[in-house]
Design a protein around this motif. Structure first.
Motif, PDB file in Angstrom:
ATOM      1  N   LEU A   1       0.803  -1.224   0.000  1.00 45.96           N
ATOM      2  CA  LEU A   1       0.000   0.000   0.000  1.00 45.96           C
ATOM      3  C   LEU A   1       0.834   1.272   0.000  1.00 45.96           C
ATOM      4  N   SER A   2       2.164   1.129  -0.008  1.00 52.95           N
ATOM      5  CA  SER A   2       2.986   2.337  -0.124  1.00 52.95           C
ATOM      6  C   SER A   2       3.756   2.231  -1.428  1.00 52.95           C
ATOM      7  N   MET A   3       3.983   3.366  -2.071  1.00 52.91           N
ATOM      8  CA  MET A   3       4.693   3.329  -3.352  1.00 52.91           C
ATOM      9  C   MET A   3       6.101   2.762  -3.172  1.00 52.91           C
ATOM     10  N   SER A   4       6.718   3.027  -2.011  1.00 52.97           N
ATOM     11  CA  SER A   4       8.080   2.511  -1.863  1.00 52.97           C
ATOM     12  C   SER A   4       8.066   0.978  -1.828  1.00 52.97           C
ATOM     13  N   GLN A   5       7.085   0.382  -1.143  1.00 57.12           N
ATOM     14  CA  GLN A   5       7.029  -1.091  -1.111  1.00 57.12           C
ATOM     15  C   GLN A   5       6.532  -1.660  -2.439  1.00 57.12           C
ATOM     16  N   ILE A   6       5.656  -0.939  -3.100  1.00 66.35           N
ATOM     17  CA  ILE A   6       5.203  -1.387  -4.427  1.00 66.35           C
ATOM     18  C   ILE A   6       6.412  -1.493  -5.356  1.00 66.35           C
ATOM     19  N   ARG A   7       7.257  -0.469  -5.316  1.00 61.49           N
ATOM     20  CA  ARG A   7       8.470  -0.464  -6.145  1.00 61.49           C
ATOM     21  C   ARG A   7       9.426  -1.580  -5.712  1.00 61.49           C
ATOM     22  N   GLU A   8       9.610  -1.665  -4.401  1.00 58.67           N
ATOM     23  CA  GLU A   8      10.539  -2.659  -3.842  1.00 58.67           C
ATOM     24  C   GLU A   8      10.174  -4.076  -4.326  1.00 58.67           C
ATOM     25  N   ASN A   9       8.876  -4.350  -4.422  1.00 57.11           N
ATOM     26  CA  ASN A   9       8.431  -5.715  -4.725  1.00 57.11           C
ATOM     27  C   ASN A   9       8.644  -6.130  -6.178  1.00 57.11           C
ATOM     28  N   ILE A  10       9.059  -5.189  -7.041  1.00 57.40           N
ATOM     29  CA  ILE A  10       9.455  -5.627  -8.396  1.00 57.40           C
ATOM     30  C   ILE A  10      10.958  -5.444  -8.644  1.00 57.40           C
ATOM     31  N   ASP A  11      11.657  -4.950  -7.638  1.00 56.16           N
ATOM     32  CA  ASP A  11      13.095  -4.746  -7.810  1.00 56.16           C
ATOM     33  C   ASP A  11      13.808  -6.060  -7.440  1.00 56.16           C
ATOM     34  N   LEU A  12      13.571  -7.062  -8.258  1.00 56.34           N
ATOM     35  CA  LEU A  12      13.997  -8.431  -7.930  1.00 56.34           C
ATOM     36  C   LEU A  12      14.964  -9.001  -8.952  1.00 56.34           C
ATOM     37  N   TYR A  13      15.461  -8.141  -9.818  1.00 55.52           N
ATOM     38  CA  TYR A  13      16.254  -8.655 -10.937  1.00 55.52           C
ATOM     39  C   TYR A  13      17.700  -8.160 -10.801  1.00 55.52           C
ATOM     40  N   GLY A  14      18.623  -8.808 -11.514  1.00 48.75           N
ATOM     41  CA  GLY A  14      20.025  -8.405 -11.433  1.00 48.75           C
ATOM     42  C   GLY A  14      20.747  -9.019 -10.251  1.00 48.75           C
ATOM     43  N   PHE A  15      20.113  -9.962  -9.561  1.00 52.58           N
ATOM     44  CA  PHE A  15      20.822 -10.751  -8.559  1.00 52.58           C
ATOM     45  C   PHE A  15      20.155 -12.128  -8.504  1.00 52.58           C
ATOM     46  N   GLU A  16      20.879 -13.106  -7.971  1.00 54.64           N
ATOM     47  CA  GLU A  16      20.369 -14.486  -7.899  1.00 54.64           C
ATOM     48  C   GLU A  16      20.623 -15.030  -6.502  1.00 54.64           C
ATOM     49  N   LEU A  17      19.731 -15.850  -6.021  1.00 50.58           N
ATOM     50  CA  LEU A  17      20.001 -16.581  -4.779  1.00 50.58           C
ATOM     51  C   LEU A  17      20.794 -17.833  -5.137  1.00 50.58           C
ATOM     52  N   SER A  18      21.799 -18.150  -4.328  1.00 54.69           N
ATOM     53  CA  SER A  18      22.614 -19.342  -4.603  1.00 54.69           C
ATOM     54  C   SER A  18      21.781 -20.588  -4.273  1.00 54.69           C
ATOM     55  N   PRO A  19      22.189 -21.768  -4.776  1.00 60.43           N
ATOM     56  CA  PRO A  19      21.471 -23.000  -4.402  1.00 60.43           C
ATOM     57  C   PRO A  19      21.394 -23.168  -2.876  1.00 60.43           C
ATOM     58  N   ALA A  20      22.470 -22.812  -2.162  1.00 61.10           N
ATOM     59  CA  ALA A  20      22.449 -22.960  -0.691  1.00 61.10           C
ATOM     60  C   ALA A  20      21.426 -22.007  -0.077  1.00 61.10           C
ATOM     61  N   GLU A  21      21.331 -20.788  -0.618  1.00 64.29           N
ATOM     62  CA  GLU A  21      20.344 -19.831  -0.074  1.00 64.29           C
ATOM     63  C   GLU A  21      18.915 -20.292  -0.393  1.00 64.29           C
ATOM     64  N   MET A  22      18.723 -20.813  -1.590  1.00 64.16           N
ATOM     65  CA  MET A  22      17.395 -21.334  -1.949  1.00 64.16           C
ATOM     66  C   MET A  22      16.985 -22.432  -0.958  1.00 64.16           C
ATOM     67  N   LYS A  23      17.959 -23.309  -0.644  1.00 65.24           N
ATOM     68  CA  LYS A  23      17.689 -24.429   0.260  1.00 65.24           C
ATOM     69  C   LYS A  23      17.381 -23.928   1.673  1.00 65.24           C
TER      70      LYS A  23
END
Ligand SMILES: NC(=O)c1ccc[n+]([C@@H]2O[C@H](COP(=O)([O-])OP(=O)(O)OC[C@H]3O[C@@H](n4cnc5c(N)ncnc54)[C@H](OP(=O)(O)O)[C@@H]3O)[C@@H](O)[C@H]2O)c1
Length: 283
Positions: free
Chosen positions: A236-258
């Motif tokens: 409900l805030s523009m900052s969190q709305i923006r934050e929730n699509i700023d998900l690209y340009g990095f990857e979680l490692s297999p260990a982090e996924m686990k």
């Protein structure tokens, strides 16, 4: 101003759907809803998730119009509630949704909840008819268990695209996700932040720190880094709305996924209404 991020698409069975959508359930101030939906579109969302039940369809239509974006560039999902599972009611609900949003079609139409009191063939027939009539480009179901999904896939005359289910870092959904994959369906994850429960998690916080991201971003990234998923967080805030699509340009490692996957043992089911819940597949 052009958005700095346009949410990328996921391709499933030749259909391209933006990986992150904006959820529109539970707007405490309806008068701000159109503004937030417009804001989400302006900052790079191209996918809006609504439902007849949410009361947000009017604001979705208004937000889309205010954004000035072309209809073809926005993915809109809506849903028909289980009270309208009979064919005539179903058709009326779809017509009302389109009229309320001021749209000619939706990109995805879902059966919101299973309805055991009405033969599934009848509801699926109405769902398939909406597609044949051009009112929905794609169709699917929501909150369907493995058994219900098997039945729906077998009985629907048109292919289903997705099952929208509760899925986040605090719930294991391996069985229903395996069923989705067996049928080649997209897994649409609703309540992807466990309604905010995951954002204080210490494991997510530690991983977030190492990527210079927030816990919400790690929770969402963990979801979209899994095969065949899309997520529809609501903020409900523009900052969190923006934050929730700023998900690209990095990857979680297999260990982090686990590590994040290990959090699912909490088995926190948020959306579990006593009146309409099916017998869930545990695990
Ligand atoms: N098919 C179904 O049966 C079904 C059921 C439920 C939901 N849905 C869909 O799924 C969408 C999302 O579910 P939801 O809205 O219930 O829950 P959600 O997206 O899991 O969580 C929303 C909560 O997380 C908070 N939040 C959002 N972004 C955040 C961030 N970046 N950092 C910290 N906190 C953040 C929000 O705070 P604020 O309130 O402060 O913004 C809100 O309290 C719905 O809007 C709806 O479209 C579908």
């Amino acid at each position: 101003m052009a958005p700095s991020i346009i949410v990328p698409n996921r391709s499933v069975n030749g259909v391209r759907i933006p990986t992150v959508g904006y959820g529109t359930m539970l707007f405490p101030e309806p008068q701000r809803a159109a503004e937030l939906i417009q804001g989400a579109l302006e900052c790079g969302y191209r996918h809006i998730d609504t439902a007849r039940k949410y009361g947000s369809e009017e604001w979705v239509g208004a937000g889309i119009r205010a954004s000035g974006l072309a209809r073809k560039d926005i993915w809109v999902t809506t849903k028909v509630t289980e009270e309208n599972a009979k064919a005539d009611d179903f058709k009326r609900s779809v017509d009302t949704s389109l009229k309320t949003m001021g749209l000619d079609y939706v990109d995805l139409l879902l059966i919101h909840w299973p309805q055991p009191k009405i033969p599934m063939e009848e509801t699926l027939g109405a769902l398939a008819q909406a597609k044949k009539d051009g009112l929905a480009k794609n169709i699917g179901v929501s909150n369907f268990t493995v058994a219900l999904l098997d039945e729906a896939v077998a009985k629907c005359s048109e292919p289903l695209l997705t099952n929208q289910i509760e899925y986040h870092a605090y719930i294991r959904q391996d069985k229903v996700m395996a069923a989705c994959r067996k049928h080649g369906l997209l897994v649409s994850c609703h309540v992807p932040l466990a309604r905010g429960a995951v954002v204080k998690d210490p494991v997510l916080r530690e991983i977030a720190k190492s990527h210079n991201k927030t816990t919400a971003q790690i929770a969402l990234k963990w979801l979209i880094q899994q095969a065949d998923t899309v997520v529809v967080p609501r903020a409900l805030s523009m900052s969190q709305i923006r934050e929730n699509i700023d998900l690209y340009g990095f990857e979680l490692s297999p260990a982090e996924m686990k590590r994040v996957s290990g959090l699912r043992e909490r088995n926190l089911r948020i959306v579990d209404p006593s009146v309409r819940r099916p017998v869930w597949d545990e695990g």
